[in-house]
Write an enzyme that holds these catalytic residues in place. Structure first.
Site, short mmCIF file in Angstrom:
data_model
loop_
_atom_site.label_atom_id
_atom_site.label_comp_id
_atom_site.label_asym_id
_atom_site.label_seq_id
_atom_site.Cartn_x
_atom_site.Cartn_y
_atom_site.Cartn_z
N ASP A 39 12.03 -23.40 -13.89
CA ASP A 39 11.70 -24.64 -13.98
C ASP A 39 13.00 -25.57 -13.51
OD1 ASP A 39 11.36 -27.31 -15.01
OD2 ASP A 39 10.86 -26.45 -17.03
N GLU A 57 17.00 -10.31 -13.14
CA GLU A 57 16.18 -11.70 -12.71
C GLU A 57 15.91 -12.48 -13.86
OE1 GLU A 57 11.92 -13.03 -10.99
OE2 GLU A 57 11.87 -11.00 -11.48
N ASP A 71 13.12 -13.22 -19.85
CA ASP A 71 12.40 -14.36 -20.07
C ASP A 71 12.05 -14.61 -21.66
OD1 ASP A 71 10.23 -16.47 -20.03
OD2 ASP A 71 10.37 -16.13 -17.86
#
Length: 216
Positions: free
Chosen positions: A119, A45, A70
């Site tokens: 984003d 992910e 991330d």
């Protein structure tokens, strides 16, 4: 940086399920064997935020390995801590810049990629930073196994349309496309997993877009 962020950064340094490989040794080609110690398929992910999708997918599919990626450690902290508290062993989190993705995964090492509410980088000058821009698609093509799928969920209609256009331009295969997931036939148990941000969008009656595509 707030006190909570400082505390979370300090905590993830000691979490066994969090790796910060920009500062350590790469695991390219070794994730299943060396980290997870099995031969199960690997699912990523990207821009995972708090890791809701990563954790929920891991619970649904214990026979697969999941890595949330991330750069913001204070966000990763939430998903990593939940996985530890609930004893979910097929979950890891990787703190790197997604631009460096290909340095950490070998050719054909990944079965699926999820991109959930990234984003949208709406400015034209930032198109190259969109996670479905050609530069990122080229990376995904390398690390995905033949027939591996990419999933995009987004509330941003423009990012959805941009991605669909790029897939068409590049001759990639679109398996599913919908501009209103929860009023479509595709909203199964997996696609109905909701992130923190998705819940906020749905409260305002925002439509959720979904695309599933592959490179074959």
């Amino acid at each position: 940086m707030g006190k909570d962020k400082i505390r979370r950064f300090a905590e993830i340094a000691d979490f066994a399920n969090v790796l910060q490989l920009d500062e350590g040794k790469p695991m390219q080609g070794q994730w299943a064997k060396t980290f997870f110690k099995n031969d199960h398929p690997l699912v990523l992910e990207l821009a995972c935020g708090k890791g809701e999708y990563t954790v929920n997918l891991a619970q649904l599919f214990p026979d697969k390995n999941f890595i949330g990626i991330d750069y913001k450690g204070n966000r990763i902290w939430r998903g990593a801590k939940t996985a530890i508290e609930e004893g979910i062993g097929n979950v890891a989190f990787l703190r790197i810049q997604i631009e460096n993705l290909i340095a950490h995964f070998g050719p054909g090492e990944v079965e699926e990629i999820w991109i959930t509410f990234p984003d949208p980088q709406p400015q034209l000058s930032r198109q190259k930073k969109r996670l479905t821009s050609p530069r990122f698609l080229d990376m995904y093509k390398v690390i995905l196994k033949p027939g591996g799928a990419v999933h995009l969920k987004t509330d941003n209609d423009n990012l959805h349309a941009y991605t669909a256009d790029k897939l068409n331009e590049l001759g990639l295969t679109t398996h599913i496309r919908t501009e209103d997931l929860y009023h479509s036939e595709f909203a199964d148990e997996v696609l109905s997993i909701k992130t923190y941000y998705e819940r906020k969008y749905l409260k305002h009656n925002k439509n959720i877009n979904y695309l599933k595509f592959s490179f074959e």
